[in-house]
Design a protein around this motif. Structure first.
Motif, PDB file in Angstrom:
ATOM      1  N   ILE A   1      -0.505  -4.269   1.323  1.00  0.00           N
ATOM      2  CA  ILE A   1       0.936  -4.507   1.192  1.00  0.00           C
ATOM      3  C   ILE A   1       1.510  -3.443   0.272  1.00  0.00           C
ATOM      4  O   ILE A   1       0.983  -3.203  -0.824  1.00  0.00           O
ATOM      5  CB  ILE A   1       1.208  -5.904   0.615  1.00  0.00           C
TER       6      ILE A   1
ATOM      7  N   VAL B   1       3.553  -3.522   5.453  1.00  0.00           N
ATOM      8  CA  VAL B   1       2.091  -3.464   5.394  1.00  0.00           C
ATOM      9  C   VAL B   1       1.583  -2.200   6.084  1.00  0.00           C
ATOM     10  O   VAL B   1       2.322  -1.529   6.805  1.00  0.00           O
ATOM     11  CB  VAL B   1       1.455  -4.703   6.058  1.00  0.00           C
TER      12      VAL B   1
ATOM     13  N   ALA C   1      -4.697  -7.138   0.396  1.00  0.00           N
ATOM     14  CA  ALA C   1      -4.296  -8.542   0.426  1.00  0.00           C
ATOM     15  C   ALA C   1      -5.274  -9.354   1.265  1.00  0.00           C
ATOM     16  O   ALA C   1      -5.997  -8.817   2.109  1.00  0.00           O
ATOM     17  CB  ALA C   1      -2.884  -8.653   1.002  1.00  0.00           C
TER      18      ALA C   1
ATOM     19  N   TRP D   1       7.546  -8.094   3.886  1.00  0.00           N
ATOM     20  CA  TRP D   1       6.698  -7.211   3.085  1.00  0.00           C
ATOM     21  C   TRP D   1       6.086  -6.137   3.985  1.00  0.00           C
ATOM     22  O   TRP D   1       5.305  -6.458   4.890  1.00  0.00           O
ATOM     23  CB  TRP D   1       5.570  -7.997   2.430  1.00  0.00           C
TER      24      TRP D   1
ATOM     25  N   TYR E   1       2.695 -11.250   6.723  1.00  0.00           N
ATOM     26  CA  TYR E   1       3.312 -10.563   5.586  1.00  0.00           C
ATOM     27  C   TYR E   1       4.567  -9.816   6.034  1.00  0.00           C
ATOM     28  O   TYR E   1       5.602  -9.828   5.356  1.00  0.00           O
ATOM     29  CB  TYR E   1       2.321  -9.588   4.952  1.00  0.00           C
TER      30      TYR E   1
END
Length: 262
Positions: free
Chosen positions: A71, A19, A148, A17, A12
């Motif tokens: 996330i 995290v 996630a 993104w 991710y």
């Protein structure tokens, strides 16, 4: 060790993104008001700490190897539409209504949540988080976060259902709100015991340019909720107000689709 969580967090992050780790699964937890699942670890700051740094992410999972991965939503992370499934109802009717309206075509990923609901991922923006409790849907953007895959809560996992490579579409939360809960226009006639279609039609006929379409849509939705099905008078009233006949019919059809049983 939470199998795959660290690898997923790094993937991710590599996609841009941010995290961060959240508390590990507690299969004995039954949820409820006092449930602490899905929360950040004590002493941390949740999405405010979110990072794309591989060194930071690896350090977190060395410290908390059982952690779930979350996330941070909102640009540069994704925006996420959350379809809830709870004992008092679910958001599938609203989701299907948005789908019929063509508002979900830009989703880049679909994730099944542990409750049997859904997270739909869209391109991130700076929109505010939102909630429509009557429709059992939430919106996570700037300042929010979602657990996630492969995170687990209450013994059940978040599962990736679909990933659409190249999808870059966004979700306009204000448009979602307008569709699911259209505002009551100023000056609308209000009856204490049902809907007077004649008064609604007269009100629609009096609408000025800029409010004709929205006014017709709202009036049609109100009439349909009251069990009225013949809306020709409303369409004719909108045409008298200056709305094109084809546009009036399309607006009526949109209201009928909104009211259709799921």
């Amino acid at each position: 060790m939470n199998p795959g969580a660290l690898d997923a967090a790094l993937r991710y992050a590599a996609a841009g993104w941010p995290v961060f780790p959240t508390r590990p699964d507690n299969p004995s937890c039954q949820g409820g008001r006092d449930c602490e699942c899905k929360r950040p670890f004590p002493g941390t700051h949740g999405c405010l700490d979110a990072s794309t740094s591989p060194m930071m992410i690896q350090a977190w999972w060395r410290r908390w190897p059982e952690a779930n991965v979350s996330i941070a939503t909102g640009e540069p992370g994704p925006d996420v539409l959350d379809v809830d499934v709870k004992p008092d109802g679910d958001g599938w009717a609203a989701f299907n209504q948005l789908k019929r309206a063509g508002m979900l075509t830009g989703a880049k990923a679909l994730v099944r949540t542990p409750s049997g609901g859904l997270h739909a991922y869209f391109a991130g923006t700076g929109q505010r988080n939102g909630k429509l409790p009557r429709h059992h849907i939430d919106f996570r953007s700037a300042g929010g976060y979602v657990l996630a895959p492969p995170s687990r809560v209450h013994g059940r996992a978040y599962e990736l259902l679909d990933h659409r490579t190249g999808a870059t579409g966004g979700l306009d939360w204000q448009a979602v709100t307008r569709l699911l809960e259209p505002p009551r226009p100023a000056g609308v006639p209000c009856e204490r015991h049902g809907v007077d279609l004649g008064k609604l039609a007269a009100w629609v006929a009096a609408q000025k340019e800029g409010n004709r379409n929205d006014g017709l849509y709202w009036a049609a939705c109100e009439a349909l909720k009251a069990g009225r099905r013949d809306l020709d008078d409303l369409a004719d009233a909108a045409v008298r107000a200056g709305l094109g006949e084809d546009e009036a019919r399309r607006t009526i059809a949109s209201a009928v689709r909104r009211a259709a049983p799921q």
